[in-house]
Design a protein around this motif. Structure first.
Motif, PDB file in Angstrom:
ATOM      1  N   VAL A 131     -25.345  16.654 -21.502  1.00 23.11           N
ATOM      2  CA  VAL A 131     -26.010  15.611 -20.710  1.00 23.11           C
ATOM      3  C   VAL A 131     -25.422  15.589 -19.294  1.00 23.11           C
ATOM      4  O   VAL A 131     -26.162  15.448 -18.313  1.00 23.11           O
ATOM      5  CB  VAL A 131     -25.911  14.228 -21.381  1.00 23.11           C
ATOM      6  N   ALA A 132     -24.125  15.756 -19.180  1.00 25.45           N
ATOM      7  CA  ALA A 132     -23.492  15.786 -17.856  1.00 25.45           C
ATOM      8  C   ALA A 132     -24.029  16.957 -17.027  1.00 25.45           C
ATOM      9  O   ALA A 132     -24.317  16.795 -15.829  1.00 25.45           O
ATOM     10  CB  ALA A 132     -21.971  15.873 -17.989  1.00 25.45           C
ATOM     11  N   LYS A 133     -24.187  18.115 -17.634  1.00 27.23           N
ATOM     12  CA  LYS A 133     -24.734  19.276 -16.908  1.00 27.23           C
ATOM     13  C   LYS A 133     -26.172  19.009 -16.465  1.00 27.23           C
ATOM     14  O   LYS A 133     -26.557  19.345 -15.337  1.00 27.23           O
ATOM     15  CB  LYS A 133     -24.697  20.529 -17.784  1.00 27.23           C
ATOM     16  N   THR A 134     -26.956  18.413 -17.339  1.00 29.10           N
ATOM     17  CA  THR A 134     -28.344  18.091 -17.002  1.00 29.10           C
ATOM     18  C   THR A 134     -28.382  17.064 -15.875  1.00 29.10           C
ATOM     19  O   THR A 134     -29.183  17.179 -14.939  1.00 29.10           O
ATOM     20  CB  THR A 134     -29.093  17.582 -18.254  1.00 29.10           C
ATOM     21  N   ALA A 135     -27.512  16.061 -15.941  1.00 27.60           N
ATOM     22  CA  ALA A 135     -27.442  15.040 -14.889  1.00 27.60           C
ATOM     23  C   ALA A 135     -27.027  15.659 -13.564  1.00 27.60           C
ATOM     24  O   ALA A 135     -27.578  15.313 -12.507  1.00 27.60           O
ATOM     25  CB  ALA A 135     -26.469  13.934 -15.291  1.00 27.60           C
ATOM     26  N   ARG A 136     -26.095  16.583 -13.603  1.00 27.10           N
ATOM     27  CA  ARG A 136     -25.619  17.225 -12.381  1.00 27.10           C
ATOM     28  C   ARG A 136     -26.750  18.039 -11.727  1.00 27.10           C
ATOM     29  O   ARG A 136     -26.933  17.999 -10.504  1.00 27.10           O
ATOM     30  CB  ARG A 136     -24.418  18.111 -12.689  1.00 27.10           C
ATOM     31  N   ALA A 137     -27.522  18.753 -12.537  1.00 23.17           N
ATOM     32  CA  ALA A 137     -28.657  19.527 -12.004  1.00 23.17           C
ATOM     33  C   ALA A 137     -29.714  18.590 -11.411  1.00 23.17           C
ATOM     34  O   ALA A 137     -30.268  18.857 -10.339  1.00 23.17           O
ATOM     35  CB  ALA A 137     -29.255  20.400 -13.102  1.00 23.17           C
ATOM     36  N   ALA A 138     -29.993  17.495 -12.101  1.00 25.37           N
ATOM     37  CA  ALA A 138     -30.966  16.525 -11.602  1.00 25.37           C
ATOM     38  C   ALA A 138     -30.459  15.862 -10.324  1.00 25.37           C
ATOM     39  O   ALA A 138     -31.236  15.616  -9.387  1.00 25.37           O
ATOM     40  CB  ALA A 138     -31.259  15.475 -12.671  1.00 25.37           C
ATOM     41  N   PHE A 139     -29.163  15.591 -10.272  1.00 20.26           N
ATOM     42  CA  PHE A 139     -28.565  14.983  -9.080  1.00 20.26           C
ATOM     43  C   PHE A 139     -28.801  15.864  -7.855  1.00 20.26           C
ATOM     44  O   PHE A 139     -29.138  15.363  -6.779  1.00 20.26           O
ATOM     45  CB  PHE A 139     -27.068  14.734  -9.280  1.00 20.26           C
ATOM     46  N   LYS A 140     -28.609  17.171  -8.015  1.00 23.37           N
ATOM     47  CA  LYS A 140     -28.802  18.095  -6.881  1.00 23.37           C
ATOM     48  C   LYS A 140     -30.222  17.990  -6.336  1.00 23.37           C
ATOM     49  O   LYS A 140     -30.428  17.982  -5.116  1.00 23.37           O
ATOM     50  CB  LYS A 140     -28.493  19.532  -7.303  1.00 23.37           C
ATOM     51  N   LYS A 141     -31.198  17.908  -7.238  1.00 21.98           N
ATOM     52  CA  LYS A 141     -32.600  17.777  -6.811  1.00 21.98           C
ATOM     53  C   LYS A 141     -32.823  16.440  -6.116  1.00 21.98           C
ATOM     54  O   LYS A 141     -33.438  16.377  -5.055  1.00 21.98           O
ATOM     55  CB  LYS A 141     -33.548  17.909  -8.002  1.00 21.98           C
ATOM     56  N   ALA A 142     -32.339  15.358  -6.714  1.00 26.61           N
ATOM     57  CA  ALA A 142     -32.530  14.028  -6.136  1.00 26.61           C
ATOM     58  C   ALA A 142     -31.833  13.902  -4.789  1.00 26.61           C
ATOM     59  O   ALA A 142     -32.411  13.376  -3.825  1.00 26.61           O
ATOM     60  CB  ALA A 142     -32.018  12.957  -7.102  1.00 26.61           C
ATOM     61  N   ASP A 143     -30.629  14.386  -4.705  1.00 26.26           N
ATOM     62  CA  ASP A 143     -29.867  14.309  -3.463  1.00 26.26           C
ATOM     63  C   ASP A 143     -30.538  15.142  -2.375  1.00 26.26           C
ATOM     64  O   ASP A 143     -30.570  14.742  -1.213  1.00 26.26           O
ATOM     65  CB  ASP A 143     -28.429  14.783  -3.700  1.00 26.26           C
ATOM     66  N   GLY A 144     -31.103  16.274  -2.770  1.00 32.08           N
ATOM     67  CA  GLY A 144     -31.757  17.162  -1.815  1.00 32.08           C
ATOM     68  C   GLY A 144     -33.012  16.579  -1.181  1.00 32.08           C
ATOM     69  O   GLY A 144     -33.442  17.042  -0.121  1.00 32.08           O
ATOM     70  N   VAL A 145     -33.605  15.568  -1.808  1.00 27.68           N
ATOM     71  CA  VAL A 145     -34.818  14.937  -1.252  1.00 27.68           C
ATOM     72  C   VAL A 145     -34.553  13.492  -0.835  1.00 27.68           C
ATOM     73  O   VAL A 145     -35.482  12.708  -0.660  1.00 27.68           O
ATOM     74  CB  VAL A 145     -36.013  15.035  -2.229  1.00 27.68           C
ATOM     75  N   ASP A 146     -33.290  13.147  -0.686  1.00 24.62           N
ATOM     76  CA  ASP A 146     -32.881  11.793  -0.267  1.00 24.62           C
ATOM     77  C   ASP A 146     -33.388  10.702  -1.193  1.00 24.62           C
ATOM     78  O   ASP A 146     -33.797   9.625  -0.755  1.00 24.62           O
ATOM     79  CB  ASP A 146     -33.333  11.502   1.179  1.00 24.62           C
ATOM     80  N   ASP A 147     -33.327  10.969  -2.497  1.00 23.96           N
ATOM     81  CA  ASP A 147     -33.715   9.978  -3.504  1.00 23.96           C
ATOM     82  C   ASP A 147     -32.440   9.278  -3.977  1.00 23.96           C
ATOM     83  O   ASP A 147     -31.880   9.594  -5.020  1.00 23.96           O
ATOM     84  CB  ASP A 147     -34.452  10.664  -4.656  1.00 23.96           C
ATOM     85  N   GLN A 148     -31.986   8.328  -3.200  1.00 27.65           N
ATOM     86  CA  GLN A 148     -30.730   7.644  -3.477  1.00 27.65           C
ATOM     87  C   GLN A 148     -30.728   6.863  -4.789  1.00 27.65           C
ATOM     88  O   GLN A 148     -29.715   6.899  -5.502  1.00 27.65           O
ATOM     89  CB  GLN A 148     -30.336   6.722  -2.309  1.00 27.65           C
ATOM     90  N   PRO A 149     -31.797   6.144  -5.155  1.00 28.63           N
ATOM     91  CA  PRO A 149     -31.751   5.424  -6.432  1.00 28.63           C
ATOM     92  C   PRO A 149     -31.552   6.360  -7.628  1.00 28.63           C
ATOM     93  O   PRO A 149     -30.782   6.056  -8.543  1.00 28.63           O
ATOM     94  CB  PRO A 149     -33.105   4.714  -6.497  1.00 28.63           C
ATOM     95  N   THR A 150     -32.236   7.512  -7.614  1.00 28.26           N
ATOM     96  CA  THR A 150     -32.053   8.466  -8.706  1.00 28.26           C
ATOM     97  C   THR A 150     -30.657   9.052  -8.668  1.00 28.26           C
ATOM     98  O   THR A 150     -29.999   9.180  -9.708  1.00 28.26           O
ATOM     99  CB  THR A 150     -33.122   9.583  -8.640  1.00 28.26           C
ATOM    100  N   ALA A 151     -30.177   9.401  -7.481  1.00 23.37           N
ATOM    101  CA  ALA A 151     -28.826   9.955  -7.352  1.00 23.37           C
ATOM    102  C   ALA A 151     -27.784   8.961  -7.858  1.00 23.37           C
ATOM    103  O   ALA A 151     -26.844   9.343  -8.562  1.00 23.37           O
ATOM    104  CB  ALA A 151     -28.545  10.340  -5.897  1.00 23.37           C
ATOM    105  N   ASP A 152     -27.967   7.685  -7.533  1.00 23.72           N
ATOM    106  CA  ASP A 152     -27.045   6.645  -7.996  1.00 23.72           C
ATOM    107  C   ASP A 152     -27.061   6.540  -9.520  1.00 23.72           C
ATOM    108  O   ASP A 152     -26.010   6.487 -10.159  1.00 23.72           O
ATOM    109  CB  ASP A 152     -27.414   5.303  -7.360  1.00 23.72           C
ATOM    110  N   LEU A 153     -28.247   6.524 -10.108  1.00 27.92           N
ATOM    111  CA  LEU A 153     -28.376   6.463 -11.557  1.00 27.92           C
ATOM    112  C   LEU A 153     -27.670   7.652 -12.210  1.00 27.92           C
ATOM    113  O   LEU A 153     -26.917   7.494 -13.179  1.00 27.92           O
ATOM    114  CB  LEU A 153     -29.859   6.449 -11.952  1.00 27.92           C
ATOM    115  N   LEU A 154     -27.884   8.824 -11.660  1.00 27.44           N
ATOM    116  CA  LEU A 154     -27.289  10.036 -12.234  1.00 27.44           C
ATOM    117  C   LEU A 154     -25.770  10.067 -12.059  1.00 27.44           C
ATOM    118  O   LEU A 154     -25.055  10.535 -12.952  1.00 27.44           O
ATOM    119  CB  LEU A 154     -27.946  11.272 -11.633  1.00 27.44           C
ATOM    120  N   THR A 155     -25.278   9.559 -10.953  1.00 25.90           N
ATOM    121  CA  THR A 155     -23.821   9.476 -10.754  1.00 25.90           C
ATOM    122  C   THR A 155     -23.188   8.587 -11.818  1.00 25.90           C
ATOM    123  O   THR A 155     -22.154   8.924 -12.394  1.00 25.90           O
ATOM    124  CB  THR A 155     -23.504   8.924  -9.345  1.00 25.90           C
TER     125      THR A 155
END
Length: 173
Positions: A131-155
């Motif tokens: 789950v941590a690996k999946t969250a980290r991959a999703a974080f990269k996508k969210a962070d790359g498009v300035d999706d802060q709420p998703t990045a915060d959730l994933l962090t």
């Protein structure tokens, strides 16, 4: 690669009827993030179900410790599922919600039978790390498009799953 094509259909955009979504993230980028969050939801649900199963079926000298620990973890995981699904919806996509979808999207393989207590711990370490690996991959996508709420959730999810993996791993030493 073929799996990614199937994901686009599984996280189909909601109908364009009504007001369009205008939150400063393009349709394409919202779709990409929703696809990654769908994988996160599938992994999280699979881990939740496995943890709850182990809570019910654990035996041995560490029964009470593991029974309580597993309950704490599956309760927290259950509450997180709603947050992940609601974020997918806020991005304008439907959240996957069936066992068939989760089986297709999840990177976690569940055991075919009831494992020993030690094997349960090992499987939950691996599950939390997945789950941590999946969250980290999703974080990269969210962070790359300035999706802060998703990045915060994933962090937040990363912190919890890495901590759970550490605590479970500590029981094996």
């Amino acid at each position: 690669m073929a799996k990614a094509a199937k994901l686009d259909n599984k996280t189909a955009k909601m109908s364009d009827k009504g007001l369009p979504i205008d939150i400063g993230i393009s349709d394409k980028d919202r779709s990409t993030v929703a696809t990654e969050l769908s994988k996160m939801l599938a992994d999280s649900y699979t881990l939740y179900l496995m943890t709850h199963n182990f809570h019910w079926n654990v035996t041995g000298p560490l029964f009470n410790t593991l029974h309580q620990m597993f309950m704490t973890q599956y309760t927290e995981e259950w509450q997180a599922l709603d947050l992940i699904a609601e974020r997918i919806r806020a991005l304008g996509h439907y959240a996957p919600g069936t066992y068939a979808q989760y089986a297709e999207l999840s990177s976690i393989t569940e055991p075919a039978s009831v494992p020993s207590a030690e094997e349960m711990i090992q499987l939950l370490v691996k599950g939390n790390e997945a789950v941590a690996k999946t969250a980290r991959a999703a974080f990269k996508k969210a962070d790359g498009v300035d999706d802060q709420p998703t990045a915060d959730l994933l962090t937040q999810r990363l912190d919890i799953h890495e901590k759970n993996a550490w605590m479970l791993r500590s029981l094996l030493q």
